[in-house]
Write an enzyme that holds these catalytic residues in place. Structure first.
Site, short mmCIF file in Angstrom:
data_model
loop_
_atom_site.label_atom_id
_atom_site.label_comp_id
_atom_site.label_asym_id
_atom_site.label_seq_id
_atom_site.Cartn_x
_atom_site.Cartn_y
_atom_site.Cartn_z
CG ASN A 30 -1.98 1.09 1.13
OD1 ASN A 30 -1.70 2.25 1.39
ND2 ASN A 30 -3.18 0.72 0.76
CB CYS A 95 -6.65 -4.16 3.64
SG CYS A 95 -6.61 -4.96 1.99
CG LEU A 96 -13.39 -1.90 1.59
CD1 LEU A 96 -13.99 -0.51 1.68
CD2 LEU A 96 -13.70 -2.50 0.22
CB VAL A 97 -11.06 -5.87 -1.21
CG1 VAL A 97 -9.57 -6.10 -1.38
CG2 VAL A 97 -11.88 -6.87 -2.01
CE1 TYR A 152 -9.90 -3.60 -4.31
CE2 TYR A 152 -12.27 -3.29 -4.16
CZ TYR A 152 -11.00 -3.11 -3.63
OH TYR A 152 -10.86 -2.48 -2.43
CG ASN A 182 -2.44 -3.18 -3.45
OD1 ASN A 182 -3.59 -2.84 -3.77
ND2 ASN A 182 -1.92 -2.89 -2.27
CB CYS A 213 -9.86 0.36 -3.31
SG CYS A 213 -8.17 -0.25 -3.26
CD GLN A 215 -2.09 1.15 -3.04
OE1 GLN A 215 -2.05 1.92 -2.09
NE2 GLN A 215 -0.98 0.73 -3.64
#
Length: 272
Positions: A30, A95-97, A152, A182, A213, A215
């Site tokens: 990240n 880190c959402l996902v 994504y 990423n 996201c 990132q």
């Protein structure tokens, strides 16, 4: 002549009045959360005089795939122990996902694991996650229908859609930029987001999630898109910032990042 002994710190520096320590747990690749959040809190500090410092722990993750995301989740407790060594005032799991890939309401369990690890290390702190922050913030502002943009691959975007809809919020449209690496996600140009936002199917939407996201850079576009569309614009980063401020008991006073963080009240959509 003898050389003076060097004294090494064995405990964190004592906390100072008027300052807060924010702990972050981020993917190792990240590059955005540790730039957008400090900038948001710099604006908060400029408005209020309160200072914020950031202290990060990193969990290995290079490709945004379900396998790597699940492996990262397994490192959350260890990262929480490491970041809590700095005696932070709040911890954000950024880190959402990685959380959403575990299934509906997984943020609750992830946040508890981190809180337990920090407390077990002798430094308890309130915990938020970007996944939990996004869902809770949308619920708090009364958003029942949203449109969103993600970097994504389509299968992971569908997981995010399912997760958000599992919290009672309808996703009217979702754009997938389909970037798997990423580091490449962190290089996406936020100036492309206004055009993407215009292309979303937004009829009946209560809010736009400009970046689902942590990132994908978006801060430079949030205010412009909100001003143009007349809808509240939320990102994973602004929602996380909102919850960090709430955990610290601080009123948002951030300019140029959307009505959520302005302290002036959330923008009311024209169709409301």
């Amino acid at each position: 002549m003898s050389t003076p002994a060097i004294t090494c710190e064995t405990t964190p520096e004592p906390k100072r009045p008027g300052a807060s320590r924010v702990g972050l747990i981020v993917p190792s690749s990240n590059t955005t959360m540790e730039t957008e959040l400090p900038e948001l809190f710099r604006r908060q500090a400029e408005a209020t005089g309160h200072k914020y410092t950031f202290h990060s722990a990193r969990a290995g993750m290079k490709k945004v795939t379900k396998e790597e995301l699940l492996a990262m989740v397994g490192k959350a407790a260890q990262c929480a122990e490491a970041v809590s060594d700095a005696d932070v005032d709040v911890i954000a799991y950024a880190c959402l996902v990685a959380v959403m890939a575990q299934g509906p309401e997984a943020h609750e369990g992830s946040e508890q694991v981190i809180a337990d690890a920090a407390a077990g290390n002798g430094h308890p702190a309130p915990v938020t996650s970007s996944a939990g922050a996004l869902v809770r913030t949308l619920q708090e502002i009364g958003a029942q229908k949203v449109a969103m943009i993600t970097p994504y691959m389509k299968p992971l975007t569908q997981m995010v859609v399912d997760y958000i809809e599992g919290s009672g919020i309808t996703v009217l449209d979702a754009i997938s930029l389909e970037v798997a690496d990423n580091l490449e996600v962190g290089c996406l140009d936020p100036q492309n987001l206004p055009a993407l936002a215009r292309s979303l199917k937004r009829e009946g939407a209560d809010a736009v999630v400009l970046s689902a996201c942590v990132q994908m850079p978006s801060l430079a576009a949030v205010q412009a898109v909100e001003d143009e569309l007349g809808l509240p614009v939320i990102t994973a980063a602004t929602a996380t910032t909102y919850e960090i401020l709430k955990a610290l008991g601080h009123t948002p006073a951030i300019t140029g990042a959307g009505s959520l963080l302005s302290g002036a009240g959330i923008l009311t959509p024209a169709n409301a």
